[in-house]
Design a protein around this motif. Sequence first.
Motif, PDB file in Angstrom:
ATOM      1  N   ALA A   1       0.834  -1.206   0.000  1.00 40.86           N
ATOM      2  CA  ALA A   1       0.000   0.000   0.000  1.00 40.86           C
ATOM      3  C   ALA A   1       0.866   1.252   0.000  1.00 40.86           C
ATOM      4  CB  ALA A   1      -0.925  -0.016   1.208  1.00 40.86           C
ATOM      5  N   VAL A   2       1.900   1.256   0.841  1.00 39.50           N
ATOM      6  CA  VAL A   2       2.805   2.408   0.901  1.00 39.50           C
ATOM      7  C   VAL A   2       3.568   2.552  -0.409  1.00 39.50           C
ATOM      8  CG1 VAL A   2       4.820   3.377   2.062  1.00 39.50           C
ATOM      9  CG2 VAL A   2       3.006   2.293   3.411  1.00 39.50           C
ATOM     10  N   GLY A   3       4.114   1.453  -0.906  1.00 47.95           N
ATOM     11  CA  GLY A   3       4.905   1.502  -2.129  1.00 47.95           C
ATOM     12  C   GLY A   3       4.099   1.944  -3.333  1.00 47.95           C
ATOM     13  N   VAL A   4       2.881   1.391  -3.482  1.00 47.60           N
ATOM     14  CA  VAL A   4       2.046   1.744  -4.633  1.00 47.60           C
ATOM     15  C   VAL A   4       1.658   3.216  -4.585  1.00 47.60           C
ATOM     16  CG1 VAL A   4      -0.249   1.396  -5.631  1.00 47.60           C
ATOM     17  CG2 VAL A   4       1.155  -0.572  -5.043  1.00 47.60           C
ATOM     18  N   THR A   5       1.337   3.720  -3.394  1.00 46.87           N
ATOM     19  CA  THR A   5       0.945   5.135  -3.280  1.00 46.87           C
ATOM     20  C   THR A   5       2.106   6.057  -3.622  1.00 46.87           C
ATOM     21  OG1 THR A   5      -0.624   4.529  -1.539  1.00 46.87           O
ATOM     22  CG2 THR A   5      -0.048   6.851  -1.745  1.00 46.87           C
ATOM     23  N   LEU A   6       3.289   5.749  -3.107  1.00 49.28           N
ATOM     24  CA  LEU A   6       4.457   6.584  -3.426  1.00 49.28           C
ATOM     25  C   LEU A   6       4.752   6.553  -4.923  1.00 49.28           C
ATOM     26  CD1 LEU A   6       6.844   5.696  -0.448  1.00 49.28           C
ATOM     27  CD2 LEU A   6       5.537   7.802  -0.771  1.00 49.28           C
ATOM     28  N   PHE A   7       4.593   5.372  -5.534  1.00 47.62           N
ATOM     29  CA  PHE A   7       4.845   5.250  -6.973  1.00 47.62           C
ATOM     30  C   PHE A   7       3.809   6.050  -7.765  1.00 47.62           C
ATOM     31  CE2 PHE A   7       4.350   3.106 -11.075  1.00 47.62           C
ATOM     32  CZ  PHE A   7       5.673   3.072 -11.502  1.00 47.62           C
ATOM     33  N   ALA A   8       2.549   5.998  -7.327  1.00 47.10           N
ATOM     34  CA  ALA A   8       1.489   6.705  -8.048  1.00 47.10           C
ATOM     35  C   ALA A   8       1.622   8.211  -7.917  1.00 47.10           C
ATOM     36  CB  ALA A   8       0.128   6.258  -7.535  1.00 47.10           C
ATOM     37  N   MET A   9       2.160   8.673  -6.776  1.00 47.94           N
ATOM     38  CA  MET A   9       2.257  10.112  -6.541  1.00 47.94           C
ATOM     39  C   MET A   9       3.368  10.769  -7.355  1.00 47.94           C
ATOM     40  SD  MET A   9      -0.056  11.155  -4.329  1.00 47.94           S
ATOM     41  CE  MET A   9       0.631  12.642  -3.592  1.00 47.94           C
ATOM     42  N   ARG A  10       4.164   9.964  -8.059  1.00 43.09           N
ATOM     43  CA  ARG A  10       5.226  10.564  -8.871  1.00 43.09           C
ATOM     44  C   ARG A  10       4.668  11.502  -9.929  1.00 43.09           C
ATOM     45  NH1 ARG A  10       7.253   7.699 -12.321  1.00 43.09           N
ATOM     46  NH2 ARG A  10       5.536   6.215 -12.387  1.00 43.09           N
ATOM     47  N   GLY A  11       3.534  11.122 -10.515  1.00 46.50           N
ATOM     48  CA  GLY A  11       2.979  11.903 -11.613  1.00 46.50           C
ATOM     49  C   GLY A  11       1.976  12.946 -11.174  1.00 46.50           C
ATOM     50  N   VAL A  12       1.880  13.197  -9.877  1.00 43.02           N
ATOM     51  CA  VAL A  12       0.910  14.169  -9.364  1.00 43.02           C
ATOM     52  C   VAL A  12       1.667  15.280  -8.671  1.00 43.02           C
ATOM     53  CG1 VAL A  12      -1.060  14.530  -7.865  1.00 43.02           C
ATOM     54  CG2 VAL A  12      -0.794  12.347  -9.067  1.00 43.02           C
ATOM     55  N   ALA A  13       1.457  16.519  -9.123  1.00 41.62           N
ATOM     56  CA  ALA A  13       2.120  17.673  -8.517  1.00 41.62           C
ATOM     57  C   ALA A  13       1.140  18.350  -7.568  1.00 41.62           C
ATOM     58  CB  ALA A  13       2.591  18.640  -9.581  1.00 41.62           C
ATOM     59  N   VAL A  14       1.282  18.072  -6.287  1.00 42.16           N
ATOM     60  CA  VAL A  14       0.411  18.678  -5.282  1.00 42.16           C
ATOM     61  C   VAL A  14       1.015  20.015  -4.889  1.00 42.16           C
ATOM     62  CG1 VAL A  14      -0.648  18.428  -3.015  1.00 42.16           C
ATOM     63  CG2 VAL A  14      -0.292  16.419  -4.450  1.00 42.16           C
ATOM     64  N   GLU A  15       0.382  21.111  -5.335  1.00 43.00           N
ATOM     65  CA  GLU A  15       0.876  22.458  -5.086  1.00 43.00           C
ATOM     66  C   GLU A  15      -0.059  23.178  -4.116  1.00 43.00           C
ATOM     67  OE1 GLU A  15       3.665  23.366  -6.007  1.00 43.00           O
ATOM     68  OE2 GLU A  15       4.175  21.912  -7.578  1.00 43.00           O
ATOM     69  N   PRO A  16       0.385  24.260  -3.492  1.00 44.55           N
ATOM     70  CA  PRO A  16      -0.470  24.970  -2.532  1.00 44.55           C
ATOM     71  C   PRO A  16      -1.794  25.445  -3.121  1.00 44.55           C
ATOM     72  CG  PRO A  16       1.804  25.701  -2.306  1.00 44.55           C
ATOM     73  CD  PRO A  16       1.760  24.823  -3.511  1.00 44.55           C
ATOM     74  N   LEU A  17      -1.847  25.716  -4.442  1.00 42.76           N
ATOM     75  CA  LEU A  17      -3.078  26.231  -5.041  1.00 42.76           C
ATOM     76  C   LEU A  17      -3.899  25.143  -5.732  1.00 42.76           C
ATOM     77  CD1 LEU A  17      -1.796  29.605  -6.521  1.00 42.76           C
ATOM     78  CD2 LEU A  17      -2.953  29.173  -4.345  1.00 42.76           C
ATOM     79  N   GLY A  18      -3.520  23.879  -5.557  1.00 44.33           N
ATOM     80  CA  GLY A  18      -4.311  22.811  -6.155  1.00 44.33           C
ATOM     81  C   GLY A  18      -3.452  21.677  -6.642  1.00 44.33           C
ATOM     82  N   VAL A  19      -4.107  20.760  -7.313  1.00 42.42           N
ATOM     83  CA  VAL A  19      -3.445  19.562  -7.823  1.00 42.42           C
ATOM     84  C   VAL A  19      -3.328  19.670  -9.329  1.00 42.42           C
ATOM     85  CG1 VAL A  19      -3.524  17.058  -7.977  1.00 42.42           C
ATOM     86  CG2 VAL A  19      -4.409  18.224  -5.954  1.00 42.42           C
ATOM     87  N   VAL A  20      -2.105  19.637  -9.800  1.00 42.40           N
ATOM     88  CA  VAL A  20      -1.870  19.708 -11.238  1.00 42.40           C
ATOM     89  C   VAL A  20      -2.019  18.311 -11.812  1.00 42.40           C
ATOM     90  CG1 VAL A  20      -0.306  20.494 -13.067  1.00 42.40           C
ATOM     91  CG2 VAL A  20      -0.278  21.604 -10.824  1.00 42.40           C
ATOM     92  N   ARG A  21      -3.290  17.889 -11.946  1.00 41.30           N
ATOM     93  CA  ARG A  21      -3.558  16.578 -12.515  1.00 41.30           C
ATOM     94  C   ARG A  21      -4.336  16.712 -13.818  1.00 41.30           C
ATOM     95  NH1 ARG A  21      -4.452  11.303 -10.600  1.00 41.30           N
ATOM     96  NH2 ARG A  21      -4.356  11.871  -8.416  1.00 41.30           N
TER      97      ARG A  21
END
Length: 777
Positions: A309-329
């Motif tokens: 669960a930890v590994g898959v989440t960290l791997f998935a978050m590579r392509g998601v830019a969580v910025e203070p003004l929102g999620v660049v998805r």
Amino acid sequence: MNLRQWSRDLGMGVRFAVTGGREGWVRMVLTAVGVGLGVALLLLTTAVPNVLTARHQREQARTDLTYSEKVPPKGGNTVLVGMADTRWHDKDVRGRFLEPEGARTPLPPGVDRFPAPGEMVVSPALKKLLTSDEGRLLRERLADRITGTIGEPGLIGSHELAFYAGADHLAVREDNSHVVRLTAFGDRHPTPERADPVLIMMTLVVFVALLTPVAVFIAAAVRFGGERRDRRLAALRLVGSDRRMTRRIAAGEALAGALLGLAVGTVFFLIGRQAAGSVEVLGVSIFPSYLNPSLALAVLVAVAVPAAAVGVTLFAMRGVAVEPLGVVRTAKQARRRLWWRLLLPLAGLALLYPMIGKGRSHGDFNEYLVIGGVLLLLVGVSALLPWAVEAVVARLGAGPVSWQLAVRRLQLSSGTAARMVNGIAVAVAGAIALQMLFAGVEGQYTRNTGQDPDRASVEINLSNGSALPAAAREFPRTKGVRAAVAISSGSVGDRRRDPGTTVGITVGDCAALRELARLPSCRDGDVFVVPDPRDEPDDLAFARPGRHGFIDASYSDGVRGREIPWTVPAGVRQVTARKDALQSYVNGLLVTPSALPSGAASTMYHQVYARLDLSVPEADQYVRNTAARVDRLASVWHWTATTESGKYTSLRTGLFVGAVCVLVLIGASLLVSQLEQLRERRKLLSSLVAFGTRRRTLGLSVLWQTAVPVSLGLLLASTVGVALGSVLLKMTDTAVSVEWASVLSMAGAGAGVVLVVTLLSLPPLLRMMRPEGLRTE
């Protein structure tokens, strides 16, 4: 980054999941249910070795077959056991007659006392059957009074049909064929068999192919609610957390769902464990006590699932830019790379390549290479599918409104769509490969019996000659029997003890002998001779009129006193055997009954061959009832042109049982995933309805969103499955052949599961498509 920082961030994520309000709890419960279903199946799988061991131990503990060992002398610790197995439709009924011979006679497992003559103890499943209207014909066959039930130690499954009946005047024969004398139950001299390398390899492939979809589903389940979670994490960036810390907090939330999933999976496993004792799948049943997972494997599951669960989440978050003004998805993302995804199946093929052509004649297969190669090929399906979905949906264009809504949704979140069908694709790829493998090697585990079902439907072996007249009289009159003949077989030697020449002797009336050889004319008292097809002159030499011999001549290590002197009568005629004779290798003397001395029948083996009218319902059961009436120890065998290896059949049955469990998991997990996707889009659906979009259009859009990735997944799965199946067949040194009808049926089964899940998700979809869904707190 030190371990303390990791622990703090993961712990913060766990707290967010637990204290995140209603949304957080719903997301965590959905994750827990998805993970729990996978964990339950993994725990059931870890219990499979114990199930096999327990069934084998139970079978060995009650073994009473001596395989023609020397008969022990009668004593205070011996028991006579008569074999009385039968069948009820497609189920075997294990039956034994017991006659104790002393005060210290051993009891079979699961029985606390010997039943008296006319009494029997039965398994719970058999008792239920015998007391029902369905078992009326079987009750005629097993007419003894039921006085008890067989305990669990005496049965290998909860639905096994078995009985022990009391008897007297059982007679043991030297060959231990129908009645044996025992001093103890159980296999005292187990003979280890050399393992078949191909069967071992097939077993490994079955386990990998069935478990890989489970792992894929667990990996998908820990990402439920990913889009909402990522938007919420943007708030953490406003209060000062960096990107790495945010990813670890997200992993902590997934960890909370995985830990709860372990608990839910354990509950599901315990429920399934208890329910397993009340069901039977493909003729296989077990007791709940069998399902005890190996401690080491259970610990491995408990550690691997949260870590994944930890590994898959960290791997998935590579392509998601969580910025203070929102999620660049939702911005245009970089296209997925293909090269590393192709490396997985190519690496799998590289691991399997050294074993091509090995077969069963060149030693064992390397189990690590087999597991690694198959795993990489199946995981390659999971890795290639997101790229394939993204590449195809990017080129999809105009169409109806429902189509455009679906395509735009797929273009924005192709990864989510691919995750939903990843498990289906992996399962179908494994199923196609296994189907090709089993179909390809089936001929290696199937042998011709030499029996012609058109000549005889059943063969009844009688335990003694005294039942032969009644059998010859009763079977032709049995309902559903077209014709029946009785034949006895034995041998005649040139000396009373240790004969130098022995010739086979077959006894029957003229109608029976005509089923074996072409006779010019025949009447009772005639004797014929069939030359041995191996050109041995003994038959013709012994058939001279006036030649003296001894029927059932004995040997130095055999029982004396049963030899019956006989003189070959005059008028012996030479005949030829029929090509379609009821018995194989017909040769020696063919004798009508009155040409033999009295008492000869007691030394011979007796069979009745019957041809059934298959249009008569229950014809087989009527024959078995007649057999039990004329000889309670008679054994009935159905004639088949071919027979399969028991181990191969057991493995194939295990595959089917496992496939049923995996299909149930696939359907349940897909339903949970679909509901989670609908829940995330509830406000969007409500907005579209509020602006006048028809519900039918939205329903079709949801169907298209499922159909497009499923079609791509099944196409990819079929390609990889055929490739894997071809390699496996090459490894077993078997010609590669593809039954496209079977491939299409496997793909159709996967599509059918998705269709059922989609239909089940329509009612929740209709409830969500209401303007009231726009309300918020």
